[in-house]
Design a protein around this motif. Structure first.
Motif, PDB file in Angstrom:
ATOM      1  N   LEU A  15       0.715  -1.241   0.014  1.00 33.75           N
ATOM      2  CA  LEU A  15       0.167  -0.047   0.228  1.00 33.75           C
ATOM      3  C   LEU A  15       0.945   1.206   0.118  1.00 33.75           C
ATOM      4  O   LEU A  15       0.537   2.189  -0.630  1.00 33.75           O
ATOM      5  CB  LEU A  15      -1.067  -0.227   1.214  1.00 33.75           C
ATOM      6  N   ARG A  18       1.969   1.893  -3.524  1.00 34.57           N
ATOM      7  CA  ARG A  18       0.962   2.494  -4.330  1.00 34.57           C
ATOM      8  C   ARG A  18       0.762   3.957  -4.122  1.00 34.57           C
ATOM      9  O   ARG A  18       0.610   4.843  -4.841  1.00 34.57           O
ATOM     10  CB  ARG A  18      -0.318   1.659  -4.091  1.00 34.57           C
ATOM     11  N   ALA A  19       0.874   4.260  -2.655  1.00 35.92           N
ATOM     12  CA  ALA A  19       0.708   5.628  -2.302  1.00 35.92           C
ATOM     13  C   ALA A  19       2.025   6.419  -2.775  1.00 35.92           C
ATOM     14  O   ALA A  19       1.660   7.708  -2.771  1.00 35.92           O
ATOM     15  CB  ALA A  19       0.659   5.618  -0.725  1.00 35.92           C
ATOM     16  N   LEU A  23       2.364  10.632  -4.541  1.00 34.45           N
ATOM     17  CA  LEU A  23       3.265  11.644  -3.578  1.00 34.45           C
ATOM     18  C   LEU A  23       4.277  11.920  -4.309  1.00 34.45           C
ATOM     19  O   LEU A  23       4.824  13.271  -4.272  1.00 34.45           O
ATOM     20  CB  LEU A  23       3.616  10.642  -2.482  1.00 34.45           C
ATOM     21  N   THR A  41       4.450  -1.196  -6.065  1.00 36.37           N
ATOM     22  CA  THR A  41       3.693  -1.779  -4.923  1.00 36.37           C
ATOM     23  C   THR A  41       4.599  -3.040  -4.761  1.00 36.37           C
ATOM     24  O   THR A  41       4.643  -3.532  -3.602  1.00 36.37           O
ATOM     25  CB  THR A  41       2.388  -2.457  -5.989  1.00 36.37           C
TER      26      THR A  41
END
Length: 208
Positions: A15, A18-19, A23, A41
């Motif tokens: 996660l 993915r974030a 960003l 990921t």
């Protein structure tokens, strides 16, 4: 740490990977990082899973994970834009420092904070010298990131710090030689050093 917990942390890392893409896109100027699918990921899952498997009993694990999460975004930006944004580097240092303060309180080892600060100072000084060498391709973004990464490496001790200082240059050299052999780059092609810094620090933490 049990296999179930390691798996859970690895999923958390997925996660985080993915974030890291939005960003990085938000932090990059003038050109946003290119869209990616599974790479970040998988990288996040690998990085977090490795840290959980090897440092699961260390109260500093949250600090390592926080820095790793921001490091994923830093690597994406540097790969695409040859930049290490000060805001992200400062966020990594702040998250790592706060996590290490918490670890020192939990473990009752305030001396670990002095070791962490010493690691940051040694990393900063060493990379400043390297950046000032004639024809050096290190930027001061690399110097600042090296100082931030010196915090967790210093916490783990001199062997980890030494590995963290050495491994990035070995990894970067191998990548450069491979790209040159494949004729993907020329000798004067600018290449990012941040990913090597981050990967070398991660490996040093695993091996410490």
């Amino acid at each position: 740490m049990s296999a179930g917990l390691v798996t859970g942390v690895a999923l958390l890392g997925a996660l985080a990977g993915r974030a890291a893409v939005p960003l990085a896109r938000h932090s990059a100027h003038p050109r946003p990082p290119a869209a990616r699918s599974t790479g970040p990921t998988l990288a996040g899952a690998t990085v977090f899973g490795g840290l959980a498997a090897t440092r699961g009993g260390d109260p500093a694990l949250p600090a390592f994970l926080a820095m790793a999460a921001i490091g994923l975004a830093l690597a994406l930006v540097d790969l695409d834009c040859l930049r290490l944004p000060d805001r992200l580097v400062a966020a990594a240092a702040g998250a790592g420092g706060a996590g290490l303060v918490g670890a020192a309180l939990v473990a009752g080892t305030p001396g670990g904070l002095l070791a962490a600060l010493t690691g940051a100072a040694v990393s900063f000084a060493g990379y400043v010298l390297l950046a000032l060498l004639p024809r050096s391709r290190l930027g001061f973004g690399d110097v600042k990131l090296a100082a931030a990464l010196g915090l967790p490496l210093g916490w783990l001790g001199w062997p980890a710090l030494g590995l963290g200082l050495l491994l990035p240059h070995v990894l970067h050299g191998v990548v450069v030689l491979g790209l040159l052999a494949a004729r993907r780059v020329a000798r004067d092609t600018p290449l990012p050093f941040g990913p090597a810094l981050l990967t070398g620090a991660w490996l040093a933490v695993l091996l410490a």
